[in-house]
Scaffold this active site. Structure first.
Site, PDB file in Angstrom:
ATOM      1  N   ARG A   1       0.788  -1.232   0.000  1.00  0.00           N
ATOM      2  CA  ARG A   1       0.000   0.000   0.000  1.00  0.00           C
ATOM      3  C   ARG A   1       0.820   1.283   0.000  1.00  0.00           C
ATOM      4  O   ARG A   1       0.268   2.356  -0.186  1.00  0.00           O
ATOM      5  CB  ARG A   1      -0.972  -0.012   1.190  1.00  0.00           C
ATOM      6  CG  ARG A   1      -2.090  -1.026   1.007  1.00  0.00           C
ATOM      7  CD  ARG A   1      -2.784  -1.310   2.317  1.00  0.00           C
ATOM      8  NE  ARG A   1      -1.848  -1.953   3.223  1.00  0.00           N
ATOM      9  CZ  ARG A   1      -2.124  -2.272   4.486  1.00  0.00           C
ATOM     10  NH1 ARG A   1      -3.288  -1.976   4.984  1.00  0.00           N
ATOM     11  NH2 ARG A   1      -1.217  -2.860   5.234  1.00  0.00           N
TER      12      ARG A   1
ATOM     13  N   ARG B   1      -6.190  -1.711  -5.615  1.00  0.00           N
ATOM     14  CA  ARG B   1      -6.946  -2.170  -4.445  1.00  0.00           C
ATOM     15  C   ARG B   1      -8.261  -1.409  -4.273  1.00  0.00           C
ATOM     16  O   ARG B   1      -9.208  -1.948  -3.673  1.00  0.00           O
ATOM     17  CB  ARG B   1      -6.091  -2.025  -3.187  1.00  0.00           C
ATOM     18  CG  ARG B   1      -5.134  -3.175  -2.974  1.00  0.00           C
ATOM     19  CD  ARG B   1      -5.834  -4.384  -2.347  1.00  0.00           C
ATOM     20  NE  ARG B   1      -6.076  -4.181  -0.920  1.00  0.00           N
ATOM     21  CZ  ARG B   1      -7.217  -3.807  -0.392  1.00  0.00           C
ATOM     22  NH1 ARG B   1      -8.252  -3.598  -1.152  1.00  0.00           N
ATOM     23  NH2 ARG B   1      -7.342  -3.653   0.904  1.00  0.00           N
TER      24      ARG B   1
ATOM     25  N   ASP C   1      -0.702 -14.156  -0.109  1.00  0.00           N
ATOM     26  CA  ASP C   1      -0.472 -14.038   1.327  1.00  0.00           C
ATOM     27  C   ASP C   1      -0.188 -15.420   1.890  1.00  0.00           C
ATOM     28  O   ASP C   1      -0.635 -16.423   1.332  1.00  0.00           O
ATOM     29  CB  ASP C   1      -1.694 -13.435   2.033  1.00  0.00           C
ATOM     30  CG  ASP C   1      -1.306 -12.910   3.405  1.00  0.00           C
ATOM     31  OD1 ASP C   1      -0.779 -11.792   3.485  1.00  0.00           O
ATOM     32  OD2 ASP C   1      -1.487 -13.646   4.393  1.00  0.00           O
TER      33      ASP C   1
ATOM     34  N   TYR D   1      -1.838 -18.205  13.410  1.00  0.00           N
ATOM     35  CA  TYR D   1      -3.059 -17.558  12.907  1.00  0.00           C
ATOM     36  C   TYR D   1      -4.255 -18.503  12.994  1.00  0.00           C
ATOM     37  O   TYR D   1      -5.382 -18.075  13.251  1.00  0.00           O
ATOM     38  CB  TYR D   1      -2.852 -17.062  11.469  1.00  0.00           C
ATOM     39  CG  TYR D   1      -2.011 -15.800  11.400  1.00  0.00           C
ATOM     40  CD1 TYR D   1      -2.610 -14.548  11.526  1.00  0.00           C
ATOM     41  CD2 TYR D   1      -0.635 -15.856  11.239  1.00  0.00           C
ATOM     42  CE1 TYR D   1      -1.860 -13.383  11.479  1.00  0.00           C
ATOM     43  CE2 TYR D   1       0.135 -14.707  11.188  1.00  0.00           C
ATOM     44  CZ  TYR D   1      -0.483 -13.467  11.313  1.00  0.00           C
ATOM     45  OH  TYR D   1       0.276 -12.322  11.276  1.00  0.00           O
TER      46      TYR D   1
HETATM   47  C1  LIG Z   1       2.802 -12.660   8.712  1.00  0.00           C
HETATM   48  C2  LIG Z   1       2.567 -12.513   7.226  1.00  0.00           C
HETATM   49  C3  LIG Z   1       1.293 -12.268   6.607  1.00  0.00           C
HETATM   50  N1  LIG Z   1       1.533 -12.212   5.239  1.00  0.00           N
HETATM   51  C4  LIG Z   1       2.865 -12.403   4.972  1.00  0.00           C
HETATM   52  C5  LIG Z   1       3.532 -12.630   6.200  1.00  0.00           C
HETATM   53  C6  LIG Z   1       4.996 -12.984   6.359  1.00  0.00           C
HETATM   54  C7  LIG Z   1       5.909 -11.835   6.154  1.00  0.00           C
HETATM   55  C8  LIG Z   1       5.715 -10.709   7.133  1.00  0.00           C
HETATM   56  O1  LIG Z   1       5.971 -10.913   8.317  1.00  0.00           O
HETATM   57  O2  LIG Z   1       5.329  -9.628   6.681  1.00  0.00           O
HETATM   58  C9  LIG Z   1       3.528 -12.461   3.664  1.00  0.00           C
HETATM   59  C10 LIG Z   1       3.058 -11.584   2.579  1.00  0.00           C
HETATM   60  N2  LIG Z   1       1.915 -10.805   2.522  1.00  0.00           N
HETATM   61  C11 LIG Z   1       1.868 -10.162   1.330  1.00  0.00           C
HETATM   62  C12 LIG Z   1       2.967 -10.568   0.544  1.00  0.00           C
HETATM   63  C13 LIG Z   1       3.076 -10.159  -0.930  1.00  0.00           C
HETATM   64  C14 LIG Z   1       4.252 -10.026  -1.648  1.00  0.00           C
HETATM   65  C15 LIG Z   1       5.208  -8.899  -1.247  1.00  0.00           C
HETATM   66  O3  LIG Z   1       6.003  -9.111  -0.296  1.00  0.00           O
HETATM   67  O4  LIG Z   1       5.247  -7.873  -1.936  1.00  0.00           O
HETATM   68  C16 LIG Z   1       3.746 -11.426   1.332  1.00  0.00           C
HETATM   69  C17 LIG Z   1       5.062 -12.095   1.012  1.00  0.00           C
HETATM   70  C18 LIG Z   1       0.826  -9.228   0.883  1.00  0.00           C
HETATM   71  C19 LIG Z   1      -0.013  -8.537   1.890  1.00  0.00           C
HETATM   72  N3  LIG Z   1      -0.634  -9.084   2.985  1.00  0.00           N
HETATM   73  C20 LIG Z   1      -1.396  -8.131   3.609  1.00  0.00           C
HETATM   74  C21 LIG Z   1      -1.275  -6.912   2.874  1.00  0.00           C
HETATM   75  C22 LIG Z   1      -2.043  -5.630   3.180  1.00  0.00           C
HETATM   76  C23 LIG Z   1      -3.487  -5.810   2.874  1.00  0.00           C
HETATM   77  C24 LIG Z   1      -4.093  -4.837   1.874  1.00  0.00           C
HETATM   78  O5  LIG Z   1      -3.513  -4.510   0.814  1.00  0.00           O
HETATM   79  O6  LIG Z   1      -5.207  -4.421   2.168  1.00  0.00           O
HETATM   80  C25 LIG Z   1      -0.414  -7.158   1.806  1.00  0.00           C
HETATM   81  C26 LIG Z   1      -0.010  -6.205   0.721  1.00  0.00           C
HETATM   82  C27 LIG Z   1      -2.229  -8.340   4.807  1.00  0.00           C
HETATM   83  C28 LIG Z   1      -1.621  -9.128   5.904  1.00  0.00           C
HETATM   84  N4  LIG Z   1      -1.178 -10.418   5.799  1.00  0.00           N
HETATM   85  C29 LIG Z   1      -0.653 -10.810   7.010  1.00  0.00           C
HETATM   86  C30 LIG Z   1      -0.806  -9.751   7.922  1.00  0.00           C
HETATM   87  C31 LIG Z   1      -0.360  -9.769   9.367  1.00  0.00           C
HETATM   88  C32 LIG Z   1      -1.443  -8.716   7.241  1.00  0.00           C
HETATM   89  C33 LIG Z   1      -1.945  -7.412   7.838  1.00  0.00           C
HETATM   90  C34 LIG Z   1      -0.856  -6.417   8.024  1.00  0.00           C
HETATM   91  C35 LIG Z   1      -0.859  -5.426   6.897  1.00  0.00           C
HETATM   92  O7  LIG Z   1      -1.944  -4.928   6.582  1.00  0.00           O
HETATM   93  O8  LIG Z   1       0.206  -5.150   6.350  1.00  0.00           O
HETATM   94  C36 LIG Z   1      -0.029 -12.138   7.250  1.00  0.00           C
END
Ligand SMILES: Cc1c2[nH]c(c1CCC(=O)O)Cc1[nH]c(c(CCC(=O)O)c1C)Cc1[nH]c(c(CCC(=O)O)c1C)Cc1[nH]c(c(C)c1CCC(=O)O)C2
Length: 419
Positions: A102, A111, A148, A226
């Protein structure tokens, strides 16, 4: 000063739960979406904002299934691949965790029209946001597929929602081992996760084999967290209780997640991924002996299962804040490090591995000179051999794209100053 004026730009309107934004808001708060009418104001406008039609999806799926293969031709840019193999690199390779996110206006523009999971499940949109970071930063040496880690428990039967200002939430959680019965421990990976393979394949076509694409999954211990908590947690206390109260059932679940994850990674590999990463974001919340038993063991199982079928696969393991020495004897090619790791110590601990990391991502909130200085120091310390530059944590919504650019360009400058 730079980052403050940046935050005032209307493009980055910021909504927080309370009038006083807390540190937590900084990392997770929702940014206002960008509407289609604002697109022409963007420096790197998205090329796709509309989802694919069902027939287009079906056609792509058929094409991808026919095209899947264990060996794809090498991409033009082999920096990350060479670094992971321990070979010479032209320049220190760099990519950023959560590089598609974002903080990019072009990401928010996509998005705005589609929920997070809809983007993941639409190969046209997922591949668009996967390639966005390289449109803006051509110096990036890799893309990481947009998805994700929580799509795996979703495939096992726990429906997922991504809630604004709250993050991922499952419709139900594992309260006791009785609830394991509600899961499908061995779902068909093609049926339940084939949409990720489709996105990988389409991304592969879009990048025209310029750079390699990372596939990924979460590590079983982080995924279990989770599944048990039902959403994120500060302490993961309930999941830790599971390990103490139900060790046998925990092992059973962790093994099932490992086997599914290995199949999932192999599917991504065969669809065009040329590197794979396993994220154990919550490794650091366990005492080391428990992490060895319930975490590292399954991290290693995934890499072993993948390499048994695809010995040529390159895999990075990221046991965040818990880089146990036992990983040096694992089949991982690279070890991800967070900013808490000491570089000299890690080089001694992992003589056989490529190291990836480990800039404190929060430096991107600071001024560009501070970013450049710290980046140069980091590259000098790791050196050019067996190193992939990255952040020690993911990009956050309020980070300035110009500061990310300063980080990426400094990696390349610092690299050219090395032997
Ligand atoms: C723990 C974990 C998650 N997801 C992920 C992890 C492990 C790495 C880390 O610790 O960051 C991994 C992940 N999540 C996402 C990617 C995409 C590829 C990249 O790295 O660019 C990757 C590799 C997209 C995402 N995953 C998420 C978003 C944001 C959601 C949105 O766009 O509305 C993105 C771009 C949502 C997400 N997904 C998760 C959480 C805790 C959240 C909420 C926090 C946040 O909002 O940033 C679980």
């Amino acid at each position: 000063v730079q980052s403050r004026s940046f935050l005032k730009r209307p493009l980055f309107g910021f909504r927080s739960r309370s009038s006083q934004s807390s540190a937590l808001d900084m990392a997770t708060a929702t940014l206002e979406p960008i509407q289609a009418s604002d697109l022409q104001g963007l420096e790197f406008p998205p090329q796709v904002t509309e989802p694919m039609s069902p027939s287009e999806k079906a056609e792509l799926r058929e094409e991808r299934r026919a095209a899947m293969k264990p060996d794809w031709p090498l991409p033009k840019n082999t920096n990350v691949i060479n670094a992971l193999k321990g070979e010479e690199v032209e320049a220190v390779p760099v990519w950023m965790m959560r590089q598609a996110g974002r903080y990019l206006p072009e990401f928010r523009a996509v998005r705005a029209g589609s929920e997070f999971l809809k983007v993941c499940q639409d190969p046209g949109l997922a591949s668009e946001v996967t390639v966005q970071p390289r449109r803006r930063y051509p110096e990036l040496d890799a893309c990481i597929i947009f998805s994700d880690i929580l799509v795996v428990p979703q495939a096992m039967g726990q429906p997922l929602q991504m809630l604004p200002n709250r993050g991922p939430v499952f419709d139900w959680r594992l309260e006791s081992p009785e609830d394991i019965k509600k899961l499908d421990l061995t779902p068909d990976v093609e049926d339940s996760l084939g949409y990720v393979f489709d996105a990988m394949y389409l991304t592969k076509k879009k990048v025209d084999n310029e750079v390699p694409i990372f596939g990924f999954c979460g590590a079983p211990w982080t995924i279990l967290g989770y599944m048990v908590e039902g959403e994120g947690s500060r302490t993961w206390a309930e999941t830790k209780r599971w390990l103490y109260d139900y060790p046998e059932e925990s092992h059973k679940l962790l093994e099932a997640i490992s086997r599914l994850s290995a199949k999932y990674l192999i599917g991504q590999w065969d669809s065009g991924a040329q590197m794979l990463q396993v994220f154990d974001t919550n490794a650091g919340v366990l005492p080391p002996h428990l992490y060895e038993e319930f975490g590292a063991k399954y991290m290693r199982m995934i890499a072993d299962l993948v390499k048994a079928e695809r010995p040529q696969a390159l895999i990075v393991g990221f046991p965040k804040d818990m880089p146990l020495a036992s990983f040096n004897d694992s089949s991982y090619d690279g070890i991800g490090l967070s900013w808490t790791a000491d570089v000299q110590e890690m080089r001694e601990r992992f003589p056989n591995k490529t190291l990836q990391g480990n800039m404190d991502a929060h430096i991107l909130y600071a001024n560009k000179d501070a970013i450049r200085k710290a980046t140069h120091e980091m590259v000098k310390e790791f050196g050019k051999k067996r190193y992939v530059a990255n952040l020690g944590h993911g990009m956050e919504p309020r980070m300035d794209p110009e500061h990310a650019k300063a980080f990426i360009q400094s990696i390349k400058e610092a690299s050219s100053e090395l032997e």
